[in-house]
Design a protein around this motif. Structure first.
Motif, PDB file in Angstrom:
ATOM      1  N   GLY A 384       0.821  -1.203   0.000  1.00  0.00           N
ATOM      2  CA  GLY A 384       0.000   0.000   0.000  1.00  0.00           C
ATOM      3  C   GLY A 384       0.852   1.249   0.000  1.00  0.00           C
ATOM      4  N   ALA A 385       0.231   2.359  -0.317  1.00  0.00           N
ATOM      5  CA  ALA A 385       0.953   3.633  -0.359  1.00  0.00           C
ATOM      6  C   ALA A 385       1.444   4.017   1.035  1.00  0.00           C
ATOM      7  CB  ALA A 385       0.042   4.722  -0.914  1.00  0.00           C
ATOM      8  N   MET A 386       2.545   4.755   1.054  1.00  0.00           N
ATOM      9  CA  MET A 386       3.139   5.253   2.297  1.00  0.00           C
ATOM     10  C   MET A 386       2.842   6.747   2.425  1.00  0.00           C
ATOM     11  SD  MET A 386       6.853   3.358   1.853  1.00  0.00           S
ATOM     12  CE  MET A 386       7.036   3.952   0.153  1.00  0.00           C
ATOM     13  N   LEU A 387       2.638   7.202   3.654  1.00  0.00           N
ATOM     14  CA  LEU A 387       2.242   8.591   3.892  1.00  0.00           C
ATOM     15  C   LEU A 387       3.375   9.400   4.508  1.00  0.00           C
ATOM     16  CD1 LEU A 387      -1.322   7.961   5.369  1.00  0.00           C
ATOM     17  CD2 LEU A 387      -0.658   8.295   2.980  1.00  0.00           C
ATOM     18  N   GLU A 388       3.239  10.722   4.423  1.00  0.00           N
ATOM     19  CA  GLU A 388       4.089  11.685   5.135  1.00  0.00           C
ATOM     20  C   GLU A 388       5.565  11.571   4.759  1.00  0.00           C
ATOM     21  OE1 GLU A 388       3.310  11.003   9.257  1.00  0.00           O
ATOM     22  OE2 GLU A 388       1.202  11.531   9.104  1.00  0.00           O
ATOM     23  N   LEU A 389       5.841  11.408   3.463  1.00  0.00           N
ATOM     24  CA  LEU A 389       7.230  11.274   3.024  1.00  0.00           C
ATOM     25  C   LEU A 389       7.777  12.539   2.363  1.00  0.00           C
ATOM     26  CD1 LEU A 389       7.251   7.628   1.623  1.00  0.00           C
ATOM     27  CD2 LEU A 389       8.029   8.453   3.847  1.00  0.00           C
ATOM     28  N   GLY A 390       6.974  13.596   2.292  1.00  0.00           N
ATOM     29  CA  GLY A 390       7.485  14.859   1.782  1.00  0.00           C
ATOM     30  C   GLY A 390       7.572  14.928   0.268  1.00  0.00           C
ATOM     31  N   PRO A 391       8.343  15.892  -0.252  1.00  0.00           N
ATOM     32  CA  PRO A 391       8.381  16.157  -1.699  1.00  0.00           C
ATOM     33  C   PRO A 391       8.964  15.009  -2.525  1.00  0.00           C
ATOM     34  CG  PRO A 391      10.033  17.473  -0.516  1.00  0.00           C
ATOM     35  CD  PRO A 391       9.154  16.857   0.510  1.00  0.00           C
ATOM     36  N   GLU A 393       8.141  11.896  -2.249  1.00  0.00           N
ATOM     37  CA  GLU A 393       7.303  10.720  -2.029  1.00  0.00           C
ATOM     38  C   GLU A 393       7.131   9.855  -3.279  1.00  0.00           C
ATOM     39  OE1 GLU A 393       3.602  12.125  -0.511  1.00  0.00           O
ATOM     40  OE2 GLU A 393       3.058  13.241  -2.313  1.00  0.00           O
ATOM     41  N   HIS A 394       7.026  10.479  -4.460  1.00  0.00           N
ATOM     42  CA  HIS A 394       6.842   9.672  -5.679  1.00  0.00           C
ATOM     43  C   HIS A 394       8.096   8.854  -5.982  1.00  0.00           C
ATOM     44  CE1 HIS A 394       2.856  10.916  -7.203  1.00  0.00           C
ATOM     45  NE2 HIS A 394       3.095  12.004  -6.484  1.00  0.00           N
ATOM     46  N   ARG A 395       9.251   9.474  -5.845  1.00  0.00           N
ATOM     47  CA  ARG A 395      10.497   8.745  -6.095  1.00  0.00           C
ATOM     48  C   ARG A 395      10.686   7.623  -5.081  1.00  0.00           C
ATOM     49  NH1 ARG A 395      15.183   8.469  -3.826  1.00  0.00           N
ATOM     50  NH2 ARG A 395      14.817  10.258  -2.447  1.00  0.00           N
ATOM     51  N   LEU A 396      10.347   7.883  -3.829  1.00  0.00           N
ATOM     52  CA  LEU A 396      10.493   6.860  -2.803  1.00  0.00           C
ATOM     53  C   LEU A 396       9.568   5.675  -3.070  1.00  0.00           C
ATOM     54  CD1 LEU A 396      10.769   9.211   0.314  1.00  0.00           C
ATOM     55  CD2 LEU A 396      12.577   7.722  -0.569  1.00  0.00           C
ATOM     56  N   HIS A 397       8.376   5.944  -3.595  1.00  0.00           N
ATOM     57  CA  HIS A 397       7.462   4.862  -3.945  1.00  0.00           C
ATOM     58  C   HIS A 397       7.982   4.070  -5.151  1.00  0.00           C
ATOM     59  CE1 HIS A 397       4.650   6.719  -1.143  1.00  0.00           C
ATOM     60  NE2 HIS A 397       3.941   5.598  -1.211  1.00  0.00           N
ATOM     61  N   GLU A 398       8.512   4.784  -6.132  1.00  0.00           N
ATOM     62  CA  GLU A 398       9.111   4.092  -7.285  1.00  0.00           C
ATOM     63  C   GLU A 398      10.263   3.203  -6.825  1.00  0.00           C
ATOM     64  OE1 GLU A 398      10.298   7.057 -10.054  1.00  0.00           O
ATOM     65  OE2 GLU A 398       8.244   7.574 -10.654  1.00  0.00           O
ATOM     66  N   ASP A 399      11.072   3.701  -5.907  1.00  0.00           N
ATOM     67  CA  ASP A 399      12.212   2.932  -5.393  1.00  0.00           C
ATOM     68  C   ASP A 399      11.743   1.637  -4.724  1.00  0.00           C
ATOM     69  OD1 ASP A 399      13.923   4.879  -6.276  1.00  0.00           O
ATOM     70  OD2 ASP A 399      14.322   5.745  -4.299  1.00  0.00           O
ATOM     71  N   VAL A 400      10.674   1.725  -3.937  1.00  0.00           N
ATOM     72  CA  VAL A 400      10.171   0.531  -3.260  1.00  0.00           C
ATOM     73  C   VAL A 400       9.615  -0.476  -4.272  1.00  0.00           C
ATOM     74  CG1 VAL A 400       8.340  -0.340  -1.745  1.00  0.00           C
ATOM     75  CG2 VAL A 400       9.746   1.602  -1.019  1.00  0.00           C
ATOM     76  N   LEU A 412       3.830  -8.140  -8.093  1.00  0.00           N
ATOM     77  CA  LEU A 412       3.683  -6.963  -7.244  1.00  0.00           C
ATOM     78  C   LEU A 412       2.303  -6.376  -7.458  1.00  0.00           C
ATOM     79  CD1 LEU A 412       4.676  -4.590  -5.436  1.00  0.00           C
ATOM     80  CD2 LEU A 412       5.670  -3.570  -7.506  1.00  0.00           C
ATOM     81  N   VAL A 413       1.558  -6.213  -6.363  1.00  0.00           N
ATOM     82  CA  VAL A 413       0.249  -5.556  -6.414  1.00  0.00           C
ATOM     83  C   VAL A 413       0.342  -4.322  -5.525  1.00  0.00           C
ATOM     84  CG1 VAL A 413      -2.211  -5.742  -5.893  1.00  0.00           C
ATOM     85  CG2 VAL A 413      -0.976  -7.737  -6.783  1.00  0.00           C
ATOM     86  N   THR A 414       0.222  -3.144  -6.130  1.00  0.00           N
ATOM     87  CA  THR A 414       0.261  -1.907  -5.342  1.00  0.00           C
ATOM     88  C   THR A 414      -1.172  -1.438  -5.106  1.00  0.00           C
ATOM     89  OG1 THR A 414       0.377  -0.371  -7.218  1.00  0.00           O
ATOM     90  CG2 THR A 414       2.448  -1.342  -6.447  1.00  0.00           C
ATOM     91  N   MET A 430       4.532   3.460  -7.372  1.00  0.00           N
ATOM     92  CA  MET A 430       5.172   2.224  -6.929  1.00  0.00           C
ATOM     93  C   MET A 430       5.092   1.158  -8.028  1.00  0.00           C
ATOM     94  SD  MET A 430       4.509   0.065  -3.395  1.00  0.00           S
ATOM     95  CE  MET A 430       4.078   1.558  -2.524  1.00  0.00           C
ATOM     96  N   ALA A 431       3.936   1.076  -8.680  1.00  0.00           N
ATOM     97  CA  ALA A 431       3.771   0.121  -9.779  1.00  0.00           C
ATOM     98  C   ALA A 431       4.696   0.459 -10.942  1.00  0.00           C
ATOM     99  CB  ALA A 431       2.314   0.097 -10.235  1.00  0.00           C
ATOM    100  N   GLN A 432       4.847   1.738 -11.247  1.00  0.00           N
ATOM    101  CA  GLN A 432       5.735   2.151 -12.329  1.00  0.00           C
ATOM    102  C   GLN A 432       7.176   1.751 -12.042  1.00  0.00           C
ATOM    103  OE1 GLN A 432       4.839   6.337 -12.472  1.00  0.00           O
ATOM    104  NE2 GLN A 432       3.268   6.104 -14.065  1.00  0.00           N
ATOM    105  N   GLY A 433       7.592   1.903 -10.771  1.00  0.00           N
ATOM    106  CA  GLY A 433       8.929   1.494 -10.391  1.00  0.00           C
ATOM    107  C   GLY A 433       9.141   0.008 -10.595  1.00  0.00           C
ATOM    108  N   GLY A 434       8.131  -0.779 -10.257  1.00  0.00           N
ATOM    109  CA  GLY A 434       8.233  -2.223 -10.447  1.00  0.00           C
ATOM    110  C   GLY A 434       8.242  -2.623 -11.904  1.00  0.00           C
ATOM    111  N   LYS A 435       7.369  -2.015 -12.700  1.00  0.00           N
ATOM    112  CA  LYS A 435       7.283  -2.344 -14.129  1.00  0.00           C
ATOM    113  C   LYS A 435       8.595  -2.047 -14.856  1.00  0.00           C
ATOM    114  CE  LYS A 435       2.275  -1.733 -14.909  1.00  0.00           C
ATOM    115  NZ  LYS A 435       1.980  -3.022 -15.561  1.00  0.00           N
ATOM    116  N   ALA A 436       9.282  -1.007 -14.400  1.00  0.00           N
ATOM    117  CA  ALA A 436      10.508  -0.580 -15.078  1.00  0.00           C
ATOM    118  C   ALA A 436      11.588  -1.652 -15.046  1.00  0.00           C
ATOM    119  CB  ALA A 436      11.032   0.711 -14.442  1.00  0.00           C
ATOM    120  N   VAL A 437      11.524  -2.555 -14.071  1.00  0.00           N
ATOM    121  CA  VAL A 437      12.573  -3.578 -13.963  1.00  0.00           C
ATOM    122  C   VAL A 437      12.017  -5.002 -14.063  1.00  0.00           C
ATOM    123  CG1 VAL A 437      14.126  -2.123 -12.596  1.00  0.00           C
ATOM    124  CG2 VAL A 437      12.408  -3.513 -11.422  1.00  0.00           C
TER     125      VAL A 437
END
Length: 489
Positions: A384-391, A393-400, A412-414, A430-437
């Motif tokens: 699931g999505a993570m909260l309160e990660l600041g500006p 946040e999108h990159r951190l979700h892609e990384d995960v 992977l199911v986001t 997060m899904a985009q990060g997973g699809k990329a690899v």
């Protein structure tokens, strides 16, 4: 709770005891609750106005349940229970808890408060430590992660004359919150686990998170003991503000590191149960096999062991006690079998909450699951999505998402939200990060709610025998409710 008269309570909280409602024979309070359903004879009911429910609405009925008083911010007409009127009932709850701890400290018998903080691991460390200390004396610790301005006082009000240890979990979303908690319940021992990126959006930087966590050290009683994670530079730096002795726990990383408690020969079995050799500063050893999953819990176990040994528990008893803990607070690496009409699968439920550090720890556990088996399981990460990660946040979700796929998740199911576009966008990232690899991008799926995720997982598990599912996400993603539905079937 230490027995108190209503007059004593009113003085402790700077409240006004309504003279018309006090019985001639003033009753004695022995417990306090904010949930009217928990009221028993001898309770004080603390009425708190929440976002959805106002506790004041329940004041008229608590007298019949046995409440001896109600703490309120305005008098409730016609309520058949003595009322103590205060300006702010949350602050009054804290003041009552502070008074209760002061009453307990005034007794001649030993009493120790252990405060625990950190971006991750607080609740697991608390659970391990409670199990250990309970073998040495009556121990009070919060249920789940009761670690804020309401949870900590409620836990502290469970302390009575027979309590030997209070384990106080202290959390924070902002600078100053832990300082407030320590002003109510100053610890004798402060434990700092880790400074991660949880709540980065609220704090703004890791340095500010470290500043907030360091408040537990500043809030120690005079001469209090500080116990720090030597492997985290932000935590280690807190030794500079320690009022007295500092003890160190961690994994050996430098030849000259002076660790008071460490783990040697760390390994995990195919069910992700860590084992290690526990070593204290004198060189004494004991073998430990944790009954809970997750290699990251080795650090939590070291923190708990350091406290217990400092308080007099022999290292062999600590090792045995750590091995005996097989269940901790719900939704933390809890393993079960889910049986549905179409299929069955193994569930690793770590859905209590999530941040990038704990996400990666959970994914590491998934990758280790039966890693040595000839027939490998089909691994599904439901994140699931993570909260309160600041500006960032999108990159951190892609990384995960990328970490999940690269780390061995077969699917992977986001999980986002149909009602919260921002949450849904984070799940998409997060899904985009997973699809990329991903070798097969169709094995990365984006669900818009837990119901859709349920259907996706069911289809995947039906198609793949020997499926294991990791469930991990923020509370807002609804995955803990999905875990409960699965495990109740």
């Amino acid at each position: 709770m230490m027995p108190m008269s209503l007059t004593e309570i009113a003085q402790a909280v700077d409240g006004r005891l309504m003279p018309t409602t006090v019985p001639t024979d003033e009753p004695v309070a022995i417990s306090a609750f904010t949930d009217s359903r928990q009221i028993v004879p001898g309770s004080v009911f603390v009425a708190i106005a929440g976002e959805r429910v106002d506790g004041h609405d329940f004041v008229p009925k608590v007298g019949a349940q046995g409440a001896v008083a109600a703490l309120v911010d305005h008098e409730i007409a016609g309520a058949q229970v003595p009322q103590i009127v205060v300006e702010n009932t949350v602050k009054a709850l804290g003041a009552l808890a502070k008074h209760n701890i002061e009453r307990r400290r005034a007794l001649e018998s030993p009493f120790t408060v252990i405060g625990i903080t950190g971006s991750v691991g607080k609740t697991t460390t608390k659970d391990l430590l409670k199990s250990l200390l309970s073998k040495m004396g009556d121990t009070v610790a919060p249920v789940g992660s009761f670690n804020n301005e309401i949870g900590l006082p409620l836990t502290s009000l469970k302390v009575n004359a027979g309590t030997r240890f209070l384990v106080a979990e202290m959390g924070a979303n902002h600078v100053g919150e832990i300082a407030n908690l320590t002003s109510l319940v100053p610890p004798d021992i402060a434990v700092v686990l880790k400074v991660g990126v949880a709540h980065l959006g609220e704090f703004g930087s890791a340095e500010r998170i470290a500043q907030a966590k360091s408040e537990i050290v500043r809030g120690l009683v005079p001469g209090g003991l500080t116990i720090l994670n030597a492997n985290d530079e932000h935590v280690a730096a807190m030794s500079a503000i320690a009022p007295a002795d500092v003890l160190w726990f961690g994994l050996p990383q430098k030849e000259d590191a002076q660790l008071d408690t460490t783990a040697l020969d760390v390994r995990c079995d195919d069910l992700d149960h860590p084992s290690f050799v526990l070593e204290d500063k004198t060189g004494r050893h004991a073998n430990v096999t944790l009954g809970i999953c997750g290699q990251h819990n080795v650090m939590n176990a070291l923190a708990a062991a350091t406290v217990a040994m400092t308080l007099g528990m022999p290292i062999d008893a600590v090792a045995s006690g750590l091995s005996d803990v097989t269940s901790i607070s719900p939704h933390r690496m809890a393993v079960s079998t889910v049986t549905k009409p179409e299929t069955s699968f193994t569930l690793i439920d770590d859905s209590f909450n999530a941040n990038p550090d704990s996400m990666k720890a959970g994914l590491d556990g998934l990758s280790r699951w039966h890693a040595g088996a000839e027939q490998q399981p089909f691994r599904i990460a439901v994140l699931g999505a993570m909260l309160e990660l600041g500006p960032d946040e999108h990159r951190l979700h892609e990384d995960v998402g990328r970490y999940a796929v690269e780390g061995g998740a077969d699917a992977l199911v986001t999980v986002g939200s149909t009602s919260d576009e921002a949450l849904d966008a984070l799940a998409e990232a997060m899904a985009q990060g997973g699809k990329a690899v991903a070798a097969d991008p169709t094995m990365v799926q984006w669900a818009h709610d837990a119901e859709q995720a349920d259907r996706m997982v069911t289809r995947l598990a039906t198609d793949h025998e020997g499926t294991v599912v990791l469930l991990k996400g923020s509370h807002a993603s609804g995955l803990s409710a999905l875990a409960e539905r699965w495990t109740q079937n």
